[in-house]
Design a protein around this motif. Structure first.
Motif, short mmCIF file in Angstrom:
data_model
loop_
_atom_site.label_atom_id
_atom_site.label_comp_id
_atom_site.label_asym_id
_atom_site.label_seq_id
_atom_site.Cartn_x
_atom_site.Cartn_y
_atom_site.Cartn_z
N ALA A 71 5.10 2.15 0.21
CA ALA A 71 5.51 2.78 1.46
C ALA A 71 6.94 3.30 1.35
CB ALA A 71 5.39 1.78 2.60
N GLU A 72 7.28 4.21 2.24
CA GLU A 72 8.61 4.81 2.24
C GLU A 72 9.68 3.72 2.32
OE1 GLU A 72 11.27 8.08 4.78
OE2 GLU A 72 9.16 7.69 5.29
N LYS A 378 -6.16 -1.54 -0.77
CA LYS A 378 -4.73 -1.38 -0.50
C LYS A 378 -4.15 -2.70 0.00
CE LYS A 378 -5.72 0.66 4.06
NZ LYS A 378 -5.50 1.88 4.90
N VAL A 397 -0.31 -1.65 8.87
CA VAL A 397 0.57 -0.64 8.29
C VAL A 397 0.39 -0.67 6.77
CG1 VAL A 397 2.96 0.11 7.98
CG2 VAL A 397 2.24 -0.94 10.15
N ASP A 398 0.16 0.49 6.16
CA ASP A 398 0.00 0.55 4.70
C ASP A 398 1.32 0.21 4.00
OD1 ASP A 398 -2.59 1.35 5.12
OD2 ASP A 398 -2.28 3.44 4.53
N VAL A 399 1.23 -0.68 3.01
CA VAL A 399 2.40 -1.05 2.22
C VAL A 399 2.25 -0.57 0.77
CG1 VAL A 399 3.86 -2.96 1.42
CG2 VAL A 399 2.75 -3.09 3.65
N THR A 401 -0.63 1.57 -1.59
CA THR A 401 -1.88 2.34 -1.62
C THR A 401 -2.00 3.02 -2.98
OG1 THR A 401 -0.76 4.26 -0.65
CG2 THR A 401 -1.84 2.73 0.88
#
Length: 441
Positions: A71-72, A378, A397-399, A401
């Protein structure tokens, strides 16, 4: 007369072919994964599948130089490569990491369903023989890569969960909880494992996770069901679909919580001190339902399996019925989407990525084999509120992927998640044979 018979045979064949076509068509999801996630997921009516929906991502491994996507604000690197089906990990007090290199015990093929399942698992990268060992990884210089490894103990029986307490390393083999004397810093154990308790072995769900309470007086062990919905009879499910509470001194156990089809992750929530688990739910009632889930585990609670799911929705396929249980079937706390195979679990007191990941749970989703389109594959984060529970409206929330390539093949599949000694997240990838490390930039 002969022409008439041939015509009837042809009509029968056509009708049978058409029927088989419609019966074997995969069930397609009508809802998004997000819609079936959260405190109040959408629970649709079951859609019975005569033939299971099959849509598993082929395991292909990582091309040279490829990694998952963080993630960002986060970055990812390989902590250790070249492992043999790494699935679960534990962090030692000295910073060493133990990893169970393991796979399913040999499966008894009793019929076509077992044969098909074996083929599917092979396609998904789970068909290799189990290495049956625990490996120690050491990052002595703190650069985020393990420069030393050693086989800590081998000749185990599909080991999975590990806990260090009271001078012992406890190991969850598929058929027994065992222990060996151990002190962090050791790189090899030669002692013969001592059995603490027998566990129901094998079955569709063979992983046995282990966690200790704060003083080590009790251990908690996950035991998944042997089947989808107890189709082989309830006797075959004795002491299964449950979390067991073990007294390691007396070598006895009791059922702590039941009706959990396939519990895997175990972790203590830092604010409340309550035990939480991740659970994989049942199959063959559609791509949208029921959700896998994350829940606090209450002593004596029953979560419904096999008769009910998500706090009282009945599964009409289960016989004999159990109507008296419906009002007492405990509703889970948080849905993780349908068929995501949510396994790994760790809280933000162990994984310190800061910012929007400061208070919640990290979950490794191994990925679906029976949903169209696929789900999971993910690592996600579930935010928690000050009361020690996820708040209303919060979605995962994607961490981490990028485990699937553009062709939908699995370069990797995440399983266990833990924090390392710096608070970075380690993710066991049993298809890529890598442990990934995710840290703040």
């Amino acid at each position: 007369m002969r022409k008439h018979i041939l015509r009837l045979v042809l009509i029968f064949v056509v009708i049978a072919a058409v029927a088989l076509f419609f019966l074997s068509r995969p069930d397609r999801a009508e809802l998004s994964v997000a819609a079936v996630s959260g405190v109040r997921p959408e629970i649709t009516a079951p859609r019975k599948e005569i033939i299971p929906t099959v849509s598993v991502a082929d395991a292909v491994g990582w091309p040279d130089g490829a990694t998952p996507r963080a993630a960002e604000g986060l970055k990812v690197n390989a902590f250790a490569r070249g492992l043999d089906h790494p699935r679960w990990m534990t962090l030692l007090d000295n910073g060493d990491v133990l990893v169970a290199e393991t796979n399913s015990p040999p499966r008894e093929v009793k019929g076509i369903a077992d044969w098909v399942m074996g083929k599917l698992m092979g396609k998904a990268g789970a068909g290799v023989p189990s290495a049956n060992r625990i490996t120690l990884l050491r990052d002595a210089d703190g650069d985020g890569t393990a420069e030393a490894r050693s086989v800590l103990i081998d000749n185990l029986a599909s080991p999975f969960g590990m806990a260090v307490t009271g001078g012992y390393l406890y190991i969850g083999n598929h058929n027994a909880l065992v222990r060996v004397p151990f002190t962090p810093g050791q790189t090899r154990i030669t002692a013969t494992p001592e059995k603490v308790i027998d566990l129901p072995g094998g079955g569709n769900h063979w992983t046995r996770n282990v966690i200790a309470n704060a003083d080590g007086s009790r251990l908690y062990v996950t035991v998944g069901s042997a089947s989808n919905i107890a189709e082989n009879g309830l006797e075959a499910e004795t002491n299964r679909a449950a979390i067991l509470e073990v007294d390691p001194v007396a070598k006895t156990f009791r059922i702590f919580a039941a009706g959990l089809r396939n519990p895997n992750g175990l972790a203590w929530e830092p604010r409340s001190g309550r035990l939480w688990t991740t659970v994989n739910e049942r199959d063959m009632i559609g791509s949208d339902t029921p959700p896998d889930y994350l829940t606090a585990v209450d002593f004596g609670a029953h979560y419904g399996w096999p008769w009910y799911y998500w706090g009282g929705y009945p599964d009409a396929r289960v016989e004999p019925a159990n109507p008296a249980l419906q009002e007492y079937s405990k509703r889970p706390d948080y849905a993780l989407g349908p068929h995501t195979a949510s396994l790994g679990l760790a809280f933000a007191d162990d994984i310190r990525l800061g910012g929007r990941f400061a208070s919640g749970a990290f979950i490794g989703q191994h990925g679906s084999w029976n949903r169209v389109p696929v789900s999971g594959y993910k690592v996600v984060y579930v935010p928690f509120a000050a009361n020690g529970f996820p708040p209303e409206g919060a979605k995962p929330v994607d961490v981490l992927t990028g485990f699937l390539n553009d062709e939908g093949e699995a370069m990797g599949r995440p399983v266990g998640v833990i924090g390392d000694r710096t608070g970075a997240m380690l993710v066991a990838d049993d298809v890529g044979n890598v442990i990934w490390r995710v840290s703040a930039r």
